[in-house]
Design an enzyme around this catalytic site. Structure first.
Site, short mmCIF file in Angstrom:
data_model
loop_
_atom_site.label_atom_id
_atom_site.label_comp_id
_atom_site.label_asym_id
_atom_site.label_seq_id
_atom_site.Cartn_x
_atom_site.Cartn_y
_atom_site.Cartn_z
N LYS A 19 0.81 -1.21 0.00
CA LYS A 19 0.00 0.00 0.00
C LYS A 19 0.85 1.27 0.00
O LYS A 19 0.39 2.33 -0.40
CB LYS A 19 -0.97 -0.03 1.16
CG LYS A 19 -2.02 -1.12 0.95
CD LYS A 19 -3.12 -1.11 1.98
CE LYS A 19 -4.21 -2.11 1.62
NZ LYS A 19 -3.77 -3.51 1.77
C1 LIG Z 1 -4.39 -4.62 1.15
C2 LIG Z 1 -3.61 -5.88 1.04
C3 LIG Z 1 -3.97 -6.90 0.12
C4 LIG Z 1 -5.20 -6.82 -0.75
O1 LIG Z 1 -5.09 -5.87 -1.77
P1 LIG Z 1 -6.39 -5.35 -2.57
O2 LIG Z 1 -5.92 -4.23 -3.41
O3 LIG Z 1 -7.38 -4.92 -1.52
O4 LIG Z 1 -6.91 -6.48 -3.38
C5 LIG Z 1 -3.15 -8.02 0.04
N1 LIG Z 1 -2.05 -8.15 0.83
C6 LIG Z 1 -1.68 -7.21 1.72
C7 LIG Z 1 -0.48 -7.43 2.54
C8 LIG Z 1 -2.44 -6.03 1.85
O5 LIG Z 1 -2.07 -5.09 2.74
#
Ligand SMILES: *Cc1c(COP(=O)(O)O)cnc(C)c1O
Length: 462
Positions: A112
């Site tokens: 993120k």
């Molecule tokens: C947010 C997250 C996901 C999922 O990603 P999306 O974009 O919501 O599909 C997967 N793995 C981790 C470690 C995350 O923080």
């Protein structure tokens, strides 16, 4: 570039407006009106370019001239300078033709950061230009809150308030948020659960009068700029492995569908992709929809991959809009039905999706097995989210001569519980975070009452 709503009723917006807005007024999500194209030559020209340069070239058409090139280049450069690896998102070869794309070298060790390091800077840029300030509010059970705080801590025109459920997030996750002591960062520990925190944030967006006219901004994954930033690493990694001269496949651990939707956008822009494999944990709505056309809600299951624990995938709406050939009315009808009852996609849109997406769901026992097995085969310790991807990539591999790129969405040190359960002594935090457990913390505990939270925000915003 104009942006339109997936439900067809809200006004079209500019890039600047879309960055400053969350959901569209008709309840839909914003998508670009046309998909910009990367030609064969443009992709070929990216070979050997830095990540920041590729990012600039991929995102420029989405910005549509609303930020001058030199300023935008500077914003992109600053955003990715915060990553601890010079390649920003390095590729790690696991076996003959399977690669991990390590997206966890940012400040909070999860993918993120790639989007939120950019989004904070974009918001600050547009607010400064307008001479405005804004307040960010969000609720978190983990990764998003810390990534949003790190993305905004240096932004002069933003104050950020992140609510987490008191004593219900892991110590590492709490400290990643509460040890940021910047003047514009406010952590609120709610005496309640995650749903209480989320409900108060939603209520605050619905009625913003407590802010006396100051703009409230959402940084959750429905913000278009987050998708835009994520398109880049699909292009950069495929180019590193020979695109546009050869194809790649991607496997993406998925929840709200923001990450894999960005991959789909890269494909629509002209990146040669063989297929996308969607990995889910036991919360498998995406897999059930693709495999069985069962588009229905199920109760939330708490898993070893908690950042993928969801009931509804908010960004799936963006893909539905494409599958239904941009018929906003059909999407709105489908999603209204879905709110109340189990439903299914129409046949033609479903078969369009199946042309480029495969899926696989991975339960907790399998996550542990995969962490052990992958370590034995490759010496890598995978985080539990990445482990779902590793298994799904192997199962839905397709043509073995096409490189498979599995997205490593978090650093294993961040999710030590699963790693320890798999039989390992744990994974040390990387050097820049070694002293996390000794750092000073700052947060405020508040009751789960909307009036108390809103009063705190109104008093403390600058
Ligand atoms: C947010 C997250 C996901 C999922 O990603 P999306 O974009 O919501 O599909 C997967 N793995 C981790 C470690 C995350 O923080």
């Amino acid at each position: 570039m104009r942006y339109i709503s997936t439900r067809g009723q809200a006004p079209a917006l500019s890039f600047e407006e879309v960055v400053l807005t969350g959901m569209a007024s008709d309840g839909g999500l914003y998508v670009p009106e046309t998909v910009p194209q990367l030609s064969y030559e443009e992709l070929a020209d990216m070979a050997g370019c830095s990540y920041a340069e590729i990012a600039f070239r991929v995102m420029k058409p989405y910005v549509g001239g609303e930020i001058d090139d030199e300023t935008f280049r500077g914003i992109v450069r600053d955003a990715y300078r915060t990553f601890s690896h010079d390649a920003v998102v390095p590729l790690n070869q696991l076996d003959a033709n399977h690669y991990l794309l390590e997206l966890f070298h940012g400040p909070t060790l999860a993918f993120k950061d790639v989007a939120l390091q950019l989004l904070g800077r974009l918001l600050d840029h547009f607010l400064a230009k307008r001479g405005e300030r804004a307040v960010i509010m969000g609720a978190t059970s983990g990764d998003t809150g810390s990534a949003a705080i790190e993305g905004c801590r240096h932004c002069d025109n933003l104050d950020i308030f992140i609510l987490h459920p008191h004593e219900r997030v892991s110590e590492v996750q709490r400290r990643q948020m509460t040890s940021v002591l910047a003047d514009n960062v406010f952590n609120i520990a709610i005496e309640g659960n995650f749903d209480d925190a989320q409900a108060m944030v939603k209520a605050s967006f619905a009625d913003q009068s407590f802010l006396n006219g100051t703009r409230l901004v959402a940084v959750n994954s429905i913000n278009w700029a987050r998708i835009m930033a994520q398109i880049v690493y699909y292009v950069a990694s495929a180019v590193a492995l020979g695109a546009p001269h050869r194809k790649a496949s991607f496997c993406v651990p998925s929840a709200n569908f923001g990450n894999v939707f960005a991959g789909y956008m890269a494909y629509r822009m002209g990146l040669p992709v063989e297929r996308f494999v969607i990995a889910t944990n036991a919360n498998d709505i995406l897999h059930r929809t693709l495999a069985d056309n069962d588009f229905s809600k199920r109760d939330l299951v708490a898993t070893l991959a908690p950042s993928m624990d969801i009931v509804v995938s908010s960004n799936f709406e963006r893909l539905l809009f494409e599958a239904y050939q941009r018929d906003g009315k059909a999407v709105a009808e489908l999603l209204e039905r879905f709110q109340d009852e189990p439903t299914a996609l129409a046949e033609a849109p479903l078969s369009r999706l199946r042309e480029c997406f495969a899926s696989h769901s991975v339960d907790d026992a399998t996550i542990l097995e995969v962490i052990r097995e992958a370590h034995q085969r490759t010496q890598e310790i995978l985080d539990p989210h990445t482990a779902t991807g590793y298994r799904a990539a192997e199962r839905e591999r397709g043509d073995e001569s096409v490189p498979m790129i599995t997205l490593a969405t978090a650093h294993p040190a961040k999710f030590a519980e699963a790693v320890v359960k798999a039989g390992f002594p744990g994974v040390p935090l990387p050097p820049h975070m070694e002293d996390l457990l000794e750092r000073e913390e700052r947060y405020t505990v508040l009751p789960a009452e909307l009036s108390a939270v809103q009063a705190f925000v109104a008093e403390n915003r600058r």
